[in-house]
Design a protein around this motif. Structure first.
Motif, PDB file in Angstrom:
ATOM      1  N   GLN A  43      35.898  56.412  39.592  1.00  0.00           N
ATOM      2  CA  GLN A  43      35.954  55.065  40.139  1.00  0.00           C
ATOM      3  C   GLN A  43      37.178  54.348  39.589  1.00  0.00           C
ATOM      4  N   LEU A  45      38.874  50.438  38.385  1.00  0.00           N
ATOM      5  CA  LEU A  45      38.499  49.135  37.845  1.00  0.00           C
ATOM      6  C   LEU A  45      39.543  48.077  38.170  1.00  0.00           C
ATOM      7  N   ALA A  55      34.017  47.517  39.087  1.00  0.00           N
ATOM      8  CA  ALA A  55      34.152  48.867  39.647  1.00  0.00           C
ATOM      9  C   ALA A  55      34.157  48.806  41.166  1.00  0.00           C
ATOM     10  N   GLN A  94      28.115  45.439  39.261  1.00  0.00           N
ATOM     11  CA  GLN A  94      29.287  46.318  39.273  1.00  0.00           C
ATOM     12  C   GLN A  94      30.264  45.937  38.159  1.00  0.00           C
ATOM     13  N   TRP A  96      31.891  46.367  34.766  1.00  0.00           N
ATOM     14  CA  TRP A  96      32.082  47.489  33.841  1.00  0.00           C
ATOM     15  C   TRP A  96      31.746  47.112  32.407  1.00  0.00           C
TER      16      TRP A  96
END
Length: 408
Positions: A43, A45, A55, A94, A96
């Motif tokens: 993924q 960032l 993300a 989502q 991080w």
């Protein structure tokens, strides 16, 4: 959303950008700051301000082409979350910093300022490095610089996981090996710190500290586990492994997994026949399937799994018996119908009964008791108390029963 991966362009200083909708639904360009994860997916960032790294839902499938990988895919294909939803890439779930970073980074310090509602997160590696499992490496460096002559058994590692003993067959009639050494469960503490569904009560997590001193693991709760304890939500391996007879017999993660490469120590049934005599278990008289075909691998029947994150297939680590009879009466999943999807649970239950008679005769009645409790049935309390008294109930099952007794 329209997604474009822009390579180095004049005036952009070699930075990478994604063009997609922001928190208010307006399309815009967002700088991709970090690559996150490795296999089976990566993924990316984006820094959205106030130290928040979010993300993106557009991920790279890093599996081989033969496995269906080497492609871009959307983690929520067919149902992309809308702006304002906590699962939208700009949303809380989502983020991080608090959702992902503890387990996917090394020496993480979240540094959240509640008054300012911002993060100032720090880390030494934005990946799992040596110190994530072994603790600070300065003593190990000193040990190496001294010529490795000081005789230190742990080689200067703050968290060293050495153990003496072996799995051995000590008599001709023994079909399952026994561990000849002492208790070595502490070797799994660095694994469990991340491979568990849990709520942190200490920060940062430390590989040198027992899990229960720094986190509260989730029990066998609805939405996370089926009533019989099989994995349902994204719970990782801790909760299922603690239910297993193998855990109680002394098996540890490192018996099957190489901790540094992440690979299995052996392939196919050879992994299991390290401890389970192949003449008794790796044979059609045991698995009742054609050798080399589906159903002949131990994991086919005893480690059914689910796919998470779109491409990440994870196996249940409770090493349970297939119980289509429970599927028939309680609706729990079973490994048989995982393959034979065109057949009914009653068909599968009849097959199992023909092969082995009544399955799970001495097993704890986990599914019946937890189903009764989840359905708030009048007899639920009685069944939970009986489950607590059953000698085959694992500690995490008993803890789950005690928690469910609060309603009674």
């Amino acid at each position: 959303p329209d997604v474009r991966h822009r390579r180095q362009e004049p005036g952009r200083d070699g930075k990478r950008f994604v063009h997609t909708e922001g928190a208010d639904g307006t399309p815009g360009d967002f700088e991709v700051r970090y690559t996150f994860g490795w296999y089976p997916l990566q993924q990316y960032l984006v820094d959205v301000g106030k130290g928040r790294l979010q993300a993106l839902p557009f991920a790279w499938d890093s599996r081989s082409r033969d496995e269906g990988g080497e492609r871009w895919f959307h983690l929520y294909a067919g149902q992309p979350p809308q702006p304002g939803d906590s699962l939208h890439w700009t949303g809380r779930d989502q983020n991080w910093n608090f959702m992902c970073a503890s387990c996917h980074s090394t020496n993480l310090q979240k540094r959240y300022d509640a008054h300012e509602d911002r993060f100032d997160t720090r880390w030494t590696d934005i990946a799992v490095a040596c110190e994530a499992c072994h603790g600070p490496g300065s003593n190990h460096v000193a040990w190496a610089q001294q010529g490795r002559k000081d005789g230190t058994a742990d080689k200067g590692l703050t968290v060293s996981r050495t153990a003496t003993g072996e799995w051995a067959f000590t008599s001709p009639e023994q079909t399952i090996a026994r561990w000849t050494g002492g208790d070595r469960r502490a070797a799994m503490e660095p694994c469990f710190a991340c491979h568990s569904r849990r709520r942190e009560i200490a920060s940062p997590l430390s590989a040198a500290v027992p899990l229960l001193d720094q986190a509260v693991p989730s029990l066998l709760e609805p939405g996370l586990y089926s009533a019989d304890g099989q994995i349902d939500g994204e719970v990782f391996e801790y909760g299922s492994f603690l239910q297993s007879r193998m855990y109680r017999a002394g098996v540890i993660c490192q018996d099957c997994h190489q901790p540094h490469s992440g690979r299995l120590r052996l392939t196919g049934n050879a992994l299991c026949t390290q401890c389970h005599a192949p003449a008794n278990f790796d044979t059609p008289t045991h698995h009742h399937h054609e050798v080399g075909g589906k159903g002949s691998l131990c994991v086919d029947c005893h480690m059914a799994g689910k796919t998470y994150m779109g491409v990440d297939f994870r196996r249940d680590h409770s090493f349970r018996l297939p119980r289509p009879d429970l599927s028939e009466t309680l609706g729990t999943p079973n490994a048989c119908n995982g393959c034979h999807q065109d057949r009914s649970a009653s068909w599968a239950a009849a097959q199992v009964h023909t092969w082995v008679g009544e399955p799970g005769r001495d097993h704890a009645p986990v599914a019946a008791a937890l189903t009764a409790a989840r359905e708030h049935r009048r007899d639920g309390g009685t069944q939970l108390l009986a489950l607590l008294d059953h000698p085959g109930a694992s500690p995490i099952v008993r803890a789950s029963a005690i928690a469910a007794l609060a309603d009674y």
